[in-house]
Scaffold this active site. Structure first.
Site, mmCIF file in Angstrom:
data_model
loop_
_atom_site.group_PDB
_atom_site.id
_atom_site.type_symbol
_atom_site.label_atom_id
_atom_site.label_comp_id
_atom_site.label_asym_id
_atom_site.label_seq_id
_atom_site.Cartn_x
_atom_site.Cartn_y
_atom_site.Cartn_z
ATOM 1 N N HIS A 153 45.868 52.887 -5.130
ATOM 2 C CA HIS A 153 45.974 51.787 -4.162
ATOM 3 C C HIS A 153 46.442 50.524 -4.886
ATOM 4 O O HIS A 153 46.444 50.470 -6.110
ATOM 5 C CB HIS A 153 44.604 51.525 -3.516
ATOM 6 C CG HIS A 153 44.262 52.500 -2.444
ATOM 7 N ND1 HIS A 153 44.198 52.145 -1.118
ATOM 8 C CD2 HIS A 153 43.996 53.827 -2.490
ATOM 9 C CE1 HIS A 153 43.886 53.217 -0.396
ATOM 10 N NE2 HIS A 153 43.753 54.246 -1.207
ATOM 11 N N GLY A 154 46.817 49.518 -4.071
ATOM 12 C CA GLY A 154 47.158 48.210 -4.647
ATOM 13 C C GLY A 154 48.343 48.269 -5.590
ATOM 14 O O GLY A 154 48.339 47.652 -6.655
ATOM 15 N N THR A 178 51.846 45.130 0.348
ATOM 16 C CA THR A 178 52.329 43.749 0.185
ATOM 17 C C THR A 178 53.838 43.657 -0.064
ATOM 18 O O THR A 178 54.504 42.781 0.497
ATOM 19 C CB THR A 178 51.560 43.087 -0.985
ATOM 20 O OG1 THR A 178 50.161 43.185 -0.681
ATOM 21 C CG2 THR A 178 51.940 41.640 -1.165
ATOM 22 N N HIS A 223 44.524 45.069 -4.677
ATOM 23 C CA HIS A 223 45.354 44.885 -3.492
ATOM 24 C C HIS A 223 45.926 43.468 -3.406
ATOM 25 O O HIS A 223 45.263 42.522 -3.818
ATOM 26 C CB HIS A 223 44.540 45.149 -2.222
ATOM 27 C CG HIS A 223 44.034 46.554 -2.126
ATOM 28 N ND1 HIS A 223 42.803 46.930 -2.581
ATOM 29 C CD2 HIS A 223 44.605 47.673 -1.616
ATOM 30 C CE1 HIS A 223 42.624 48.217 -2.358
ATOM 31 N NE2 HIS A 223 43.700 48.703 -1.780
ATOM 32 N N GLY A 224 47.098 43.365 -2.820
ATOM 33 C CA GLY A 224 47.639 42.051 -2.477
ATOM 34 C C GLY A 224 48.560 41.478 -3.519
ATOM 35 O O GLY A 224 49.009 42.158 -4.453
ATOM 36 N N ASP A 269 44.737 54.256 7.144
ATOM 37 C CA ASP A 269 44.458 53.747 5.802
ATOM 38 C C ASP A 269 43.255 52.806 5.811
ATOM 39 O O ASP A 269 43.058 52.043 6.766
ATOM 40 C CB ASP A 269 45.718 52.997 5.320
ATOM 41 C CG ASP A 269 45.601 52.516 3.892
ATOM 42 O OD1 ASP A 269 44.988 53.212 3.067
ATOM 43 O OD2 ASP A 269 46.148 51.433 3.597
ATOM 44 N N HIS A 270 42.470 52.829 4.774
ATOM 45 C CA HIS A 270 41.327 51.923 4.619
ATOM 46 C C HIS A 270 40.433 51.852 5.841
ATOM 47 O O HIS A 270 40.168 50.761 6.364
ATOM 48 C CB HIS A 270 41.784 50.497 4.265
ATOM 49 C CG HIS A 270 42.063 50.360 2.812
ATOM 50 N ND1 HIS A 270 41.090 50.469 1.848
ATOM 51 C CD2 HIS A 270 43.217 50.165 2.159
ATOM 52 C CE1 HIS A 270 41.641 50.344 0.657
ATOM 53 N NE2 HIS A 270 42.931 50.175 0.823
ATOM 54 N N ASN A 276 50.130 53.771 -2.835
ATOM 55 C CA ASN A 276 50.062 52.907 -1.646
ATOM 56 C C ASN A 276 50.777 51.580 -1.879
ATOM 57 O O ASN A 276 50.470 50.876 -2.849
ATOM 58 C CB ASN A 276 48.606 52.625 -1.296
ATOM 59 C CG ASN A 276 47.911 53.823 -0.691
ATOM 60 O OD1 ASN A 276 48.356 54.953 -0.852
ATOM 61 N ND2 ASN A 276 46.831 53.583 0.010
HETATM 62 P P1 13P Z 1 49.227 46.480 -1.907
HETATM 63 O O1 13P Z 1 49.286 45.583 -0.726
HETATM 64 O O2 13P Z 1 48.760 45.779 -3.133
HETATM 65 O O3 13P Z 1 50.495 47.224 -2.106
HETATM 66 O O4 13P Z 1 48.114 47.584 -1.592
HETATM 67 C C1 13P Z 1 48.300 48.418 -0.498
HETATM 68 C C2 13P Z 1 47.254 49.461 -0.384
HETATM 69 O O5 13P Z 1 46.684 49.901 -1.354
HETATM 70 C C3 13P Z 1 46.969 49.964 0.962
HETATM 71 O O6 13P Z 1 45.999 50.938 0.961
#
Ligand code: 13P
Length: 281
Positions: A205-206, A230, A177-178, A81-82, A227
């Site tokens: 994502h996020g 967090t 994200h986060g 990922d990423h 995804n």
């Molecule tokens: P979150 O931590 O906001 O769930 O995002 C995770 C993410 O998108 C990993 O690719």
């Protein structure tokens, strides 16, 4: 068993559910994800980020995640990922990952296309699938922080998809994200428009801290991979905090570890059921 990203995403697209894609940072989180998937009879995507690999050690995490996938009783997609570092992405491809994500979404369009094609061409020779991002989902992604949240532009998304022929396309429709996201306002109209023009499975994502009803609406409109990072980290930490509040003198790693696993598992099961991937293995 280890399975392919494309197979699972196309099945999800056809049947109208989404694959939960979970990040893990330690053995407890990884075990919780696999146990949740097995208990719910759900396919899931197990995701390793660069910083998680740095923390656990690249060779350790490869061995751990591959073993988990091969031993699991349900289909598991093993996903890098990423990926910001193409050398590391290629190592994940060589190690036997099902799929990889390149994130060059903050770079100019042409550079994003060029780097994505580099990864796609390498991955294809090894039967590995590729996700890439157009527009930018900001926030705290892996160990990086980016403030900007650029919504995907519909024309750029179409052109990017045509030029790169990726297997999954991450788009920016208002998540970040986060933990600290401010007001979450998903651009459902934008998602609808993108999904009507792009048949490649779309990725969100996020997605931690986003109300489940919003994620379910996004699934209805065409998102097939969601995804979550967090929310599982919080569940792991909360499990440990609760354990040590109740057992301040304990020091047995197997006991507090098991407690954390159960807490993460509960959170993973909530997502699996909400996304409708239960009983789809
Ligand atoms: P979150 O931590 O906001 O769930 O995002 C995770 C993410 O998108 C990993 O690719």
């Amino acid at each position: 068993m280890k399975t392919s990203l494309k197979t699972e995403l196309l099945k999800a697209q056809k049947l109208g559910y989404a694959l939960p894609a979970f990040n893990f940072d330690n053995l407890e989180m990884m075990k919780a994800i696999i146990e949740a998937a097995e208990e719910e009879n759900s396919p899931v995507i197990l995701m390793v980020t660069e910083s998680a690999a740095k923390y656990m050690g690249l060779d350790y995490v490869f061995a751990l995640a591959l073993t988990a996938c091969n031993k699991a009783k349900v289909p598991i997609v093993l996903h890098w990922d990423h990926g910001f570092d193409i050398t590391l992405i290629k190592k994940a491809i060589d190690a036997g990952f099902s799929s990889v994500m390149l994130d060059s979404s903050l770079k100019p369009f042409d550079e994003n296309v060029k780097e994505t094609l580099d990864v796609v061409n390498y991955a294809r020779t090894k039967g590995v699938e590729v996700e890439s991002e157009i527009g930018h989902v900001g926030g705290k992604e892996d160990d990086r922080n980016s403030k900007s949240n650029g919504y995907s532009d519909i024309n750029q998304a179409i052109e990017f998809n045509n030029l790169t022929k990726v297997d999954a396309l991450a788009i920016a429709i208002g998540t970040s994200h986060g933990l600290f996201k401010g007001e979450i306002k998903l651009q459902f109209d934008l998602l609808k428009e993108i999904a009507s023009k792009i048949k490649t499975p779309l990725v969100l994502h996020g997605s931690s801290q986003v109300p489940l009803k919003d994620l379910q609406k996004a699934i209805k409109l065409g998102i097939t991979k969601i995804n979550i990072g967090t929310d599982l980290k919080i569940a792991c930490a909360d499990g440990l905090k609760q354990y040590f509040t109740e057992n301040p003198n304990d020091f047995d790693a197997r006991k507090y570890g098991r407690f954390a696993i159960e807490n993460v598992k509960k959170q993973a099961i909530i997502k699996i059921r909400a996304f409708g991937s239960n009983n789809k293995a």
